[in-house]
Design an enzyme around this catalytic site. Structure first.
Site, PDB file in Angstrom:
ATOM      1  N   ARG A   1       0.851  -1.203   0.000  1.00  0.00           N
ATOM      2  CA  ARG A   1       0.000   0.000   0.000  1.00  0.00           C
ATOM      3  C   ARG A   1       0.880   1.245   0.000  1.00  0.00           C
ATOM      4  NH1 ARG A   1      -3.863   0.147   4.983  1.00  0.00           N
ATOM      5  NH2 ARG A   1      -4.943  -1.518   3.891  1.00  0.00           N
TER       6      ARG A   1
ATOM      7  N   ARG B   1      -1.656   7.068   9.270  1.00  0.00           N
ATOM      8  CA  ARG B   1      -1.807   6.472   7.924  1.00  0.00           C
ATOM      9  C   ARG B   1      -1.946   7.567   6.863  1.00  0.00           C
ATOM     10  NH1 ARG B   1      -3.710   1.073   8.283  1.00  0.00           N
ATOM     11  NH2 ARG B   1      -2.829   0.135  10.145  1.00  0.00           N
TER      12      ARG B   1
ATOM     13  N   LYS C   1      -3.503   1.860  14.849  1.00  0.00           N
ATOM     14  CA  LYS C   1      -3.496   2.776  13.698  1.00  0.00           C
ATOM     15  C   LYS C   1      -4.121   4.132  14.055  1.00  0.00           C
ATOM     16  CE  LYS C   1      -6.021  -0.375  11.535  1.00  0.00           C
ATOM     17  NZ  LYS C   1      -6.841  -1.073  10.540  1.00  0.00           N
TER      18      LYS C   1
ATOM     19  N   LYS D   1      -5.760   7.756  12.022  1.00  0.00           N
ATOM     20  CA  LYS D   1      -6.201   8.223  10.696  1.00  0.00           C
ATOM     21  C   LYS D   1      -6.643   9.683  10.720  1.00  0.00           C
ATOM     22  CE  LYS D   1      -7.396   3.620   9.203  1.00  0.00           C
ATOM     23  NZ  LYS D   1      -8.406   2.700   8.671  1.00  0.00           N
TER      24      LYS D   1
ATOM     25  N   CYS E   1     -15.060  -3.255  -0.146  1.00  0.00           N
ATOM     26  CA  CYS E   1     -13.679  -3.545   0.260  1.00  0.00           C
ATOM     27  C   CYS E   1     -13.167  -4.729  -0.567  1.00  0.00           C
ATOM     28  CB  CYS E   1     -13.632  -3.864   1.747  1.00  0.00           C
ATOM     29  SG  CYS E   1     -14.228  -5.524   2.109  1.00  0.00           S
TER      30      CYS E   1
ATOM     31  N   CYS F   1      -7.805 -10.707   1.282  1.00  0.00           N
ATOM     32  CA  CYS F   1      -7.860 -10.295   2.683  1.00  0.00           C
ATOM     33  C   CYS F   1      -8.032 -11.504   3.607  1.00  0.00           C
ATOM     34  CB  CYS F   1      -9.006  -9.315   2.906  1.00  0.00           C
ATOM     35  SG  CYS F   1      -9.062  -8.784   4.623  1.00  0.00           S
TER      36      CYS F   1
ATOM     37  N   CYS G   1     -16.274  -8.153   6.172  1.00  0.00           N
ATOM     38  CA  CYS G   1     -16.229  -8.433   7.617  1.00  0.00           C
ATOM     39  C   CYS G   1     -16.551  -7.130   8.341  1.00  0.00           C
ATOM     40  CB  CYS G   1     -14.864  -9.007   8.014  1.00  0.00           C
ATOM     41  SG  CYS G   1     -13.612  -7.768   8.381  1.00  0.00           S
TER      42      CYS G   1
ATOM     43  N   CYS H   1     -13.814  -1.469   6.310  1.00  0.00           N
ATOM     44  CA  CYS H   1     -12.846  -0.789   5.441  1.00  0.00           C
ATOM     45  C   CYS H   1     -13.477   0.086   4.352  1.00  0.00           C
ATOM     46  CB  CYS H   1     -11.912  -1.809   4.810  1.00  0.00           C
ATOM     47  SG  CYS H   1     -10.917  -2.677   6.037  1.00  0.00           S
TER      48      CYS H   1
HETATM   49 FE1  SRM Z   1      -8.894  -1.693   6.425  1.00  0.00          FE
HETATM   50  C1  SRM Z   1      -7.525  -4.301   8.074  1.00  0.00           C
HETATM   51  C2  SRM Z   1      -8.117  -3.050   3.480  1.00  0.00           C
HETATM   52  C3  SRM Z   1      -9.613   1.246   4.928  1.00  0.00           C
HETATM   53  C4  SRM Z   1     -10.604  -0.712   9.223  1.00  0.00           C
HETATM   54  N1  SRM Z   1      -7.919  -3.357   5.884  1.00  0.00           N
HETATM   55  C5  SRM Z   1      -7.376  -4.298   6.722  1.00  0.00           C
HETATM   56  C6  SRM Z   1      -6.538  -5.313   5.935  1.00  0.00           C
HETATM   57  C7  SRM Z   1      -5.142  -4.797   5.859  1.00  0.00           C
HETATM   58  C8  SRM Z   1      -6.620  -6.771   6.421  1.00  0.00           C
HETATM   59  C9  SRM Z   1      -5.609  -7.237   7.415  1.00  0.00           C
HETATM   60  O1  SRM Z   1      -5.339  -6.567   8.439  1.00  0.00           O
HETATM   61  O2  SRM Z   1      -5.083  -8.320   7.202  1.00  0.00           O
HETATM   62  C10 SRM Z   1      -7.256  -5.199   4.547  1.00  0.00           C
HETATM   63  C11 SRM Z   1      -6.434  -5.591   3.330  1.00  0.00           C
HETATM   64  C12 SRM Z   1      -7.323  -6.185   2.286  1.00  0.00           C
HETATM   65  C13 SRM Z   1      -6.660  -6.394   0.980  1.00  0.00           C
HETATM   66  O3  SRM Z   1      -6.517  -7.559   0.571  1.00  0.00           O
HETATM   67  O4  SRM Z   1      -6.307  -5.424   0.312  1.00  0.00           O
HETATM   68  C14 SRM Z   1      -7.775  -3.783   4.617  1.00  0.00           C
HETATM   69  N2  SRM Z   1      -8.739  -0.991   4.571  1.00  0.00           N
HETATM   70  C15 SRM Z   1      -8.482  -1.730   3.472  1.00  0.00           C
HETATM   71  C16 SRM Z   1      -8.723  -0.946   2.195  1.00  0.00           C
HETATM   72  C17 SRM Z   1      -7.788  -1.319   1.052  1.00  0.00           C
HETATM   73  C18 SRM Z   1     -10.183  -1.158   1.818  1.00  0.00           C
HETATM   74  C19 SRM Z   1     -10.692  -0.538   0.547  1.00  0.00           C
HETATM   75  O5  SRM Z   1     -11.795  -0.932   0.185  1.00  0.00           O
HETATM   76  O6  SRM Z   1     -10.086   0.299  -0.065  1.00  0.00           O
HETATM   77  C20 SRM Z   1      -8.551   0.474   2.753  1.00  0.00           C
HETATM   78  C21 SRM Z   1      -7.133   0.978   2.706  1.00  0.00           C
HETATM   79  C22 SRM Z   1      -7.059   2.413   3.092  1.00  0.00           C
HETATM   80  C23 SRM Z   1      -5.706   3.046   2.957  1.00  0.00           C
HETATM   81  O7  SRM Z   1      -5.322   3.381   1.842  1.00  0.00           O
HETATM   82  O8  SRM Z   1      -5.048   3.252   3.987  1.00  0.00           O
HETATM   83  C24 SRM Z   1      -8.988   0.267   4.199  1.00  0.00           C
HETATM   84  N3  SRM Z   1      -9.851   0.014   7.001  1.00  0.00           N
HETATM   85  C25 SRM Z   1     -10.151   1.058   6.185  1.00  0.00           C
HETATM   86  C26 SRM Z   1     -11.121   1.893   6.811  1.00  0.00           C
HETATM   87  C27 SRM Z   1     -11.765   3.118   6.184  1.00  0.00           C
HETATM   88  C28 SRM Z   1     -10.989   4.371   6.460  1.00  0.00           C
HETATM   89  O9  SRM Z   1      -9.903   4.336   7.056  1.00  0.00           O
HETATM   90  O10 SRM Z   1     -11.459   5.425   6.059  1.00  0.00           O
HETATM   91  C29 SRM Z   1     -11.418   1.322   8.042  1.00  0.00           C
HETATM   92  C30 SRM Z   1     -12.481   1.825   9.043  1.00  0.00           C
HETATM   93  C31 SRM Z   1     -12.084   3.040   9.766  1.00  0.00           C
HETATM   94  C32 SRM Z   1     -11.294   2.709  10.984  1.00  0.00           C
HETATM   95  O11 SRM Z   1     -10.086   2.560  10.873  1.00  0.00           O
HETATM   96  O12 SRM Z   1     -11.902   2.555  12.042  1.00  0.00           O
HETATM   97  C33 SRM Z   1     -10.601   0.148   8.151  1.00  0.00           C
HETATM   98  N4  SRM Z   1      -9.006  -2.358   8.340  1.00  0.00           N
HETATM   99  C34 SRM Z   1      -9.805  -1.848   9.315  1.00  0.00           C
HETATM  100  C35 SRM Z   1      -9.692  -2.669  10.484  1.00  0.00           C
HETATM  101  C36 SRM Z   1     -10.432  -2.446  11.830  1.00  0.00           C
HETATM  102  C37 SRM Z   1      -9.653  -1.587  12.743  1.00  0.00           C
HETATM  103  C38 SRM Z   1     -10.294  -1.478  14.094  1.00  0.00           C
HETATM  104  O13 SRM Z   1     -10.196  -0.443  14.715  1.00  0.00           O
HETATM  105  O14 SRM Z   1     -10.885  -2.440  14.581  1.00  0.00           O
HETATM  106  C39 SRM Z   1      -8.812  -3.724  10.158  1.00  0.00           C
HETATM  107  C40 SRM Z   1      -8.367  -4.874  11.069  1.00  0.00           C
HETATM  108  C41 SRM Z   1      -7.172  -4.558  11.863  1.00  0.00           C
HETATM  109  O15 SRM Z   1      -6.593  -3.473  11.781  1.00  0.00           O
HETATM  110  O16 SRM Z   1      -6.782  -5.429  12.633  1.00  0.00           O
HETATM  111  C42 SRM Z   1      -8.409  -3.502   8.800  1.00  0.00           C
HETATM  112 FE1  SF4 Z   2     -10.792  -7.358   4.804  1.00  0.00          FE
HETATM  113 FE2  SF4 Z   2     -12.778  -6.903   6.461  1.00  0.00          FE
HETATM  114 FE3  SF4 Z   2     -11.368  -4.865   5.561  1.00  0.00          FE
HETATM  115 FE4  SF4 Z   2     -12.979  -6.134   3.933  1.00  0.00          FE
HETATM  116  S1  SF4 Z   2     -13.602  -4.988   5.762  1.00  0.00           S
HETATM  117  S2  SF4 Z   2     -10.867  -5.584   3.497  1.00  0.00           S
HETATM  118  S3  SF4 Z   2     -12.875  -8.207   4.643  1.00  0.00           S
HETATM  119  S4  SF4 Z   2     -10.610  -6.458   6.859  1.00  0.00           S
END
Ligand code: SRM
Ligand code: SF4
Length: 574
Positions: free
Chosen positions: A71, A140, A208, A210, A432, A438, A477, A481
């Site tokens: 990323r 981030r 993290k 943001k 997502c 993922c 899930c 995201c």
């Molecule tokens: Fe996310 C984890 C993809 C935005 C909340 N996110 C992940 C991981 C890295 C899975 C992992 O930990 O193994 C995913 C990778 C999937 C893949 O195969 O690419 C993933 N997140 C993404 C992206 C690519 C989704 C998308 O549709 O574009 C986004 C990348 C953003 C970036 O460029 O930095 C992405 N993730 C978000 C957002 C939205 C936002 O930030 O605006 C959220 C919700 C907001 C927040 O942070 O509360 C988000 N991602 C999570 C979480 C839950 C964190 C938590 O507080 O519980 C995880 C799980 C974790 O961190 O353990 C996670």
């Molecule tokens: Fe993976 Fe869940 Fe984020 Fe979708 S919402 S990319 S399934 S961690």
């Protein structure tokens, strides 16, 4: 353990403490062709370098096949033409021939096998792009409004976003050493332990962090979902100037099914400050979180839980003390819309930009649409700047009027229309990645949403609602995201082919939606939606959006009837 013994810090904290340089044994593993993957400890360090070790879930039956996701860090999603061409080339040579626009205005390269990782990272850095701190317990990618049409104000806010991004980068030299020089950090374990980041300290953040910038009335970045939000307030006397920022803290969306201690939360508005204080305030919020977040339980470690439990007033005091200022009362602000502009639009400088819809953010070639090839050709020939939007779409910016027709024709040649690119609900949708990359996905998302939208389009047409925009978002899930908890209709994966169904977000994405049905089978989704959509058609107020109707009628009725789903329902807030 006695009642008074503090809980031990979690495993990630121990890892960071023991190697604050974040280098682990990454360089050694990278250089060893006999190793197919990185160790589980190194997986954690990799994240700080913008890399996730994954495995192809479609291929698990035949054994684990390790692949990496990389990323980038692209504040505000701005990509100059040469960089775009390099990104495209690297995805062809080392990735899975796609580029994935993320929900935070960045790019991801998927499907990179270990021996291609070094060349890909080197290529990105040669293109003057870093991936440092794109993941990990740090700040981030900083988001900022994408649309350049509005004015000089957007560009000023973007500059501010870049300043904040630069000020909050970690200082470890491990990244440079491993990925650019191609060698391990030349420090003994004891020397590594001595390293201390000037801002993050030895153990970085509890989790993290943001940041997003927004300019009302457009909330394309979903500013309330960020740990730290800066809302630009224009100077009434000179509207292209930022008078100051409203400070928002404590948003976040991730939750876990069946764990009521985890929940989505919208940020509190803490006050207003002058633009000169921007970096100072950003550092104050970040360090207040660094010192108060939970380091024992990673599921409870986000800033949103600190503010939920200790209160916004306490946190405001912390920020004021650390920044050495008093926040003024927040200035009035109102968010009424989010999303992107599609097609050709004139910029304030007289040039043009083209908004392009990208299905689920995936830039790829298919037999019907060769978006990836078309973009490569356009950027090579006409050299527009590319901007990635927070809704996973793309803008080509700074186009001369006399280039518009040629670009439109080139896109048409590759099956991409400029007018009517996609129907109203598709344009406002996000998904997502989930399967197959993922590791946390419980259900399909990016690969399933397009076919579900087709069915929803058919239902809407049947009800005479075909042209209505409804913001629909899906995740595989509950981590959230694609920010499904802000959507008018949110689908959150529960198990293969099962989704929790959320209703009630609004057009400005300032309100959390609420769980309406739990564990709905894919085949039953249309049946579940038919009722609320039919009522909306028949009972709505003039111009009332679906999310507002659900929030006013459908959800309160459900609550009254005691029929709310059992998985932690998000609060209804405005
Ligand atoms: Fe996310 C984890 C993809 C935005 C909340 N996110 C992940 C991981 C890295 C899975 C992992 O930990 O193994 C995913 C990778 C999937 C893949 O195969 O690419 C993933 N997140 C993404 C992206 C690519 C989704 C998308 O549709 O574009 C986004 C990348 C953003 C970036 O460029 O930095 C992405 N993730 C978000 C957002 C939205 C936002 O930030 O605006 C959220 C919700 C907001 C927040 O942070 O509360 C988000 N991602 C999570 C979480 C839950 C964190 C938590 O507080 O519980 C995880 C799980 C974790 O961190 O353990 C996670
Ligand atoms: Fe993976 Fe869940 Fe984020 Fe979708 S919402 S990319 S399934 S961690």
């Amino acid at each position: 353990m006695s009642e008074n013994t503090p809980a031990p810090v979690n495993k990630n904290e121990v890892l960071k403490q023991n190697d604050p340089t974040l280098s682990g044994t990454l360089a050694e593993t990278l250089a060893n062709p006999a190793l197919a993957c990185f160790s589980s400890d190194d997986e954690q360090f990799l994240k700080f370098h913008g890399i996730y070790q994954q495995d192809d879930r479609d291929k698990r039956k035949t054994g684990k096949q390790y692949i990496m996701m990389i990323r980038a860090r692209i504040p505000g999603g701005i990509i100059p033409p040469d960089q775009y061409l390099a990104f495209d080339d690297l995805s062809e040579r080392y990735g899975n021939q796609t580029l994935r626009i993320t929900s935070r205005q960045s790019f991801q390269w998927h499907g990179v096998v270990k021996d291609k990782l070094g060349p890909l990272m080197k290529g990105l850095n040669d293109a003057l792009c870093t991936t440092v701190a794109a993941c990990g317990d740090v700040n981030r990618n900083v988001m900022a409004p994408a649309t350049p049409a509005t004015s000089v104000l957007v560009e000023r806010v973007l500059e501010d976003a870049r300043r904040v991004d630069a000020a909050l980068k970690p200082a470890t030299e491990a990244y440079h050493s491993i990925w650019i020089d191609g060698e391990p950090l030349k420090l003994q374990p004891e020397e590594k332990k001595q390293f201390e980041d000037p801002l993050y300290g030895k153990t970085y953040l509890p989790r993290k962090f943001k940041i997003a910038f927004a300019i009302p009335p457009l909330n394309d970045v979903d500013v309330f979902t960020n740990c730290l939000g800066f809302v630009a307030i224009p100077d009434p006397a000179e509207p292209t100037r930022v008078l100051g920022y409203n400070l928002l803290c404590g948003g976040g969306l991730g939750m876990s099914h069946g764990n009521k201690e985890t929940f989505p939360r919208t940020a509190d508005v803490l006050g207003f400050f002058a633009p000169e204080e921007l970096v100072n305030v950003a550092k104050a919020v970040l360090t207040a979180y660094r010192d108060s977040g939970d380091r024992t339980n990673r599921k409870h470690a986000r800033l949103k839980y600190v503010i939920e439990e200790r209160g916004a007033a306490w946190f405001r005091g912390e920020v004021e003390q650390r920044a050495g200022l008093t926040l003024a009362p927040a200035r009035p602000m109102s968010f009424t819309k989010q999303g992107d502009l599609f097609g050709w639009h004139q910029q304030s400088d007289g040039q043009w930009f083209l908004g392009l819809y990208v299905e689920a953010g995936r830039i790829k070639d298919t037999p019907q649409r060769q978006l990836k090839t078309a973009l490569r050709r356009i950027v090579a020939k006409f050299r527009p700047e590319t901007r990635l939007t927070p809704s996973q779409n793309l803008l080509l910016v700074g186009v001369h009027a006399d280039q518009k027709d040629s670009i439109t024709a080139l896109l048409a040649e590759h099956g991409i229309p400029v007018e009517n690119q996609a129907g109203a609900i598709r344009r406002a949708s996000m998904a997502c990645p989930s399967m197959p990359t993922c590791g946390l996905g419980l259900a399909e998302s990016e690969r399933y949403l397009p076919s579900l939208l087709e069915k929803i389009e058919t239902l809407l047409a049947e009800l005479g609602l075909a042209d209505e925009e409804i913001i629909i978002r899906m995740t595989g899930c509950p981590n959230g995201c694609a920010r499904p908890y802000m959507a008018e209709i949110g689908f959150v994966g529960k198990a293969p082919n099962k989704y929790n169904l959320y209703l009630g977000g609004n057009a400005g994405t300032t309100r959390l939606n609420r769980e309406y049905r739990t564990s709905v089978k894919s085949d039953d989704i249309i049946t579940e939606l038919r009722g609320p959509l039919t009522r909306w058609k028949n009972e709505r107020l003039p111009g009332e959006r679906f999310g507002d109707f659900c929030s006013r009628i459908v959800l309160p009725e459900q609550i009254k009837a005691g029929a709310a789903g059992d998985a932690a329902p998000a609060p209804l807030s405005t």
